[in-house]
Design an enzyme around this catalytic site. Structure first.
Site, PDB file in Angstrom:
ATOM      1  CG  ASP A   1       0.738  42.369  71.064  1.00  0.00           C
ATOM      2  OD1 ASP A   1       0.374  41.537  72.062  1.00  0.00           O
ATOM      3  OD2 ASP A   1       1.460  42.446  70.253  1.00  0.00           O
TER       4      ASP A   1
ATOM      5  CG  ASP B   1      11.416  38.389  73.066  1.00  0.00           C
ATOM      6  OD1 ASP B   1      10.491  37.526  73.137  1.00  0.00           O
ATOM      7  OD2 ASP B   1      11.070  39.375  73.451  1.00  0.00           O
TER       8      ASP B   1
END
Length: 246
Positions: free
Chosen positions: A8, A131
């Site tokens: 990330d 998500d």
């Protein structure tokens, strides 16, 4: 079973967030390409990159770091990237730089026509990241919860021709609380394209549980905080997955 290390990216660094909160980040490396090389050397066959700043800004923000990773390891492993990819020019630019898969999340939900165009123009390279919390889709870096049902939306996107679906249970992401196996399997059973599990991987028990249901259509799992915190030894986990399923 693909074990896919997550890298990330925030402000050019490799970080991990807790439940998607940019204010709750832990920096693990100031040189993400070094981290990428580390996971490849430990046997990773695919890497999962997320441009966190890009996800919130709506356009690429960590492209320099991403290009350094692609230059170093892109010829050795498949690399997939999500975060801030909202137009065809960005997709083409990244694919030309050596990216294998582009992950479209919020833009797929808000602008399905864009996803259709992407699948038409770049077939075989488009993954959708869904998500969800309690079965409902979240967008905009998880900051907005919608009324869209994750299974219904995934089936719609499957018809568009996406390569696979990454399913993240955002209530578990970064919490080391265990993968939501039941919800992941339920989604995979409703589709004919593969599903990649994400969110909450806590240790070897999760790897073994996922391997046990791999034939339901689960292609792999995103490995995040657990491999950075030491709760999961990546090399040992990959070896165990190979033993169980190959």
């Amino acid at each position: 079973m693909l074990l896919i290390p997550a890298i990330d990216l925030k402000d050019g660094h490799c970080v991990r967030l807790k439940q998607g909160d940019m204010d709750q980040s832990t920096t693990f490396s100031e040189e993400p390409f070094v981290m990428a090389r580390n996971w490849v050397d430990k046997g990773a066959r695919r890497l999962h990159l997320v441009d966190l700043n890009g996800a919130f800004a709506g356009h690429p923000k960590n492209e320099l770091a991403i290009r350094k990773i692609l230059k170093d390891v892109g010829s050795e492993v498949d690399v997939q990237l999500g975060g801030g990819i909202r137009d065809l020019d960005t997709i083409e630019r990244y694919l030309d730089a050596g990216l294998r898969y582009v992950i479209i999340g919020t833009a797929a939900v808000k602008n399905p026509g864009f996803l259709q165009d992407a699948c038409t123009a770049f077939g075989g390279h488009i993954i959708v990241g869904l998500d969800a919390r309690d079965g409902k889709i979240a967008t905009d870096g998880w900051s907005k919860l919608t009324r869209h049902d994750v299974v219904d939306l995934a089936k719609k996107f499957e018809d568009y021709g996406v390569e696979s679906i990454i399913y993240t249970d955002i209530s578990r992401d970064g919490m080391l609380s265990g993968i939501n196996i039941e919800a992941t399997v339920r989604l995979a059973q409703a589709l004919t394209i593969p599903v990649i599990a994400s969110g909450g991987l806590s240790g070897m028990a999760d790897i073994e549980a996922l391997c046990a249901v791999e034939n339901e259509g689960i292609e792999g799992v995103i490995c995040g905080r657990a491999i950075y915190s030491g709760d999961l030894d990546f090399e040992a986990a990959q070896e165990r997955a190979n033993e169980l399923n190959g």
